[in-house]
Enzyme design. Sequence first.
Site, short mmCIF file in Angstrom:
data_model
loop_
_atom_site.label_atom_id
_atom_site.label_comp_id
_atom_site.label_asym_id
_atom_site.label_seq_id
_atom_site.Cartn_x
_atom_site.Cartn_y
_atom_site.Cartn_z
N ASP A 1 0.83 -1.21 0.00
CA ASP A 1 0.00 0.00 0.00
C ASP A 1 0.87 1.26 0.00
O ASP A 1 2.08 1.21 0.27
CB ASP A 1 -0.89 -0.03 1.26
CG ASP A 1 -2.21 0.70 1.09
OD1 ASP A 1 -2.33 1.51 0.16
OD2 ASP A 1 -3.11 0.48 1.92
N ASP B 1 -10.82 1.91 -3.14
CA ASP B 1 -11.37 1.67 -1.81
C ASP B 1 -12.89 1.73 -1.82
O ASP B 1 -13.53 1.43 -0.82
CB ASP B 1 -10.84 2.72 -0.82
CG ASP B 1 -9.52 2.28 -0.20
OD1 ASP B 1 -9.14 1.11 -0.35
OD2 ASP B 1 -8.87 3.13 0.44
C1 DGJ Z 1 -5.86 1.73 2.12
C2 DGJ Z 1 -6.27 0.53 1.35
O1 DGJ Z 1 -6.78 0.89 0.11
C3 DGJ Z 1 -7.28 -0.27 2.17
O2 DGJ Z 1 -7.74 -1.37 1.42
C4 DGJ Z 1 -6.61 -0.71 3.43
O3 DGJ Z 1 -5.56 -1.57 3.12
C5 DGJ Z 1 -6.11 0.49 4.19
N1 DGJ Z 1 -5.27 1.32 3.38
C6 DGJ Z 1 -5.34 0.06 5.42
O4 DGJ Z 1 -4.77 1.08 6.08
#
Ligand code: DGJ
Length: 692
Positions: A447, A515
């Site tokens: 991420d 997300d």
């Molecule tokens: C952002 C990601 O897109 C989410 O799926 C998740 O992993 C969060 N970060 C966790 O902090």
Amino acid sequence: MLEIAENGRTWLLSGTTSSYAVHVTEDHEFLHLHWGPLIALPDAEALAVRPLPDYRGFESPLDGREEYPVEGGPRFTRPALSVRTDERRGTEWRFEAYDTEGDLLRLRFRDAEAGLGIALHYRMRGDVLERWVTLDNQGPAPLELLRADSATWTLPDREGWRLSHLHGRWAAESRLVSAPLTYGEKVIGSRRGHTGHQHLPWVALDTDATEEHGEVYGCALGWSGSWRIAVAQLPDARVQITGGAGHDDSGLLRLAAGESYTTPVFAGLWSDQGFGGASRAWHAYQRTYVVPDAERDRPVLFNSWEATEFDISEEQQATLARRAAAIGVELFVVDDGWFGARTSDRAGLGDWRPNPDRFPGGLKPLADYVHALGMQFGIWVEPEMVNPDSELYRAHPDWVQYQTGRNRTEFRNQLVLNLARPDVQDYLWEQLDTLLSSAPIDYVKWDFNRCFTDAGWPGEGYPQRLWVDHVNALYGLLDRLRAAHPGVAFESCSGGGGRIDLGVLSRTDQVWTSDNTDPLDRLAIQHGFTQIHPARVMAAWVTDSPNTQLNGRVSSLRFRFVSAMAGVLGVGGDLAQWTEEELAEAGEWVELYKKIRPLVQHGDLYRLRPPRGGLSAVQYVRGDESVVLAWLQAQHYGEPVPALRLRGLDPTASYECLETGEIHRGAVLLHHGLRTGLRGDLDAAVLRLRRI
Ligand code: DGJ
């Protein structure tokens, strides 16, 4: 195929349906000749002797016709290359030589005064032409690259060009927008240090194309840092597209004597099969040449984020894992919250060791348990970041990007590590290698949750390398980890779809699309995403209803599953709260997905109807099999839902619908359509067809 004219100054590259030709004149002008349908070498030679227009004084005959416009001399377009020395600015080059290496063509130029070697690279893969440039400081003095684009693309003279691109923001990525091009420039890009949620680095240009007909030109950049693509309609209406790393013209890199810089790849594609045909060609290219192990199926995963966020424990994850295994999940992923002091987003980033309170025996016991349940095990990391409240930051406050005497801006309570520093690279390698060796980990979700703000490197002169070197260090780490842990798959995530491009895709197995897991919003996001990238990399989760993250929308499991089944299916809901009936139904959808997975992940995609409020649908075709995924957002006035005219079938064959048992004639499906049986609001269906 590569053909070269006898004079060694005209080159023709051809793919399966398209050709591309360039020419260097006796005066060392480097001209674009052709990009479009297949032509023969004599056609390219005929184009090469066409005289340039005779402009007088105020326009340049070179503008809009040059293959890679450099700054300086008789040119007024935005330069692809802008170089400065202490004494002069701009480039005056001469053609030196060409060479080939397999299907790679390299054209070498030199600016003798500046001591700059410029090599332009061309490689046709399928119908995608890859272009990139290497700049080599062969002189004794340093050179400053103000701008060094990967390529400039030139379109043929046509009237009424239209530009399509993908725009968005967090939780609303990849939304397709099209508008007529007008005189002047349209610029998209990112000055955020990563690809960005705001635009995927892709543009398409057409004059009158539809989904399945007409000429479409597309360009996509393979770079995961700041970038820019500028589309210009010049005074004589000619159109050029130039793009590369970095957003501004104020200094990309300083090249010391003997140093060189290679740009990322800027790939281009021509198709006369409309936007659908262009997408299928992009997808085939990525599955064949870009995405590692693309021939392998991606497993159905469970991800803990929406279910448990930061509040996790080994026992609770084990409970979720049992439920996930029971519905057929193949890969169980523990998201954020397993490491350091990470009980909220305020602490822990940078300390990549399991939290001893939450995982007293490390990750291995849970990973073993997950394996014993028959699933693979995966974890989440965000290696490029650090929370000020972490052991790492307390030990190395100078390892972040910052500028002396200025604020260190925190987003999500975190700072960006300066990955250009070798000691930071060493630290991350050691932490991640140790982590991947400490437990049987099969998958890493990587991420990146904030943009660059105070990107500075005290002690380093300007222009600083960190913008470019950060991306190359990321690539280097991924490459090294992949080589050392070949069984581990990687997902690129950046708060959803903030880092999706051909560069990161060449070293990751899939991407986190957004997300936003609302199944209705996702249809539009997926419609945009698939303009360029294949379903094989498009991760999509089924989450809870009402939607917990964004909008509280209520939708059926059916609608949520069919939406997510259009990509790499995952489940992200809180399975501990799902009823026995819901779990049983989920199990059936997962089982169905596994049956259609080869078509979705490896087949040809046809977007039958875009998601615009009513009926929308996609179809995947592979060999004798096809599957249609259809969604009805809302039915109004009791009007009948239109039949879906299918694509990619044999009109002379018959097809059995495995859902209904009905036999359909191919010609009827192609010309009159398939009835879906959808009704009401937020309805969805999967319809499989097999040739008989
Ligand atoms: C952002 C990601 O897109 C989410 O799926 C998740 O992993 C969060 N970060 C966790 O902090």
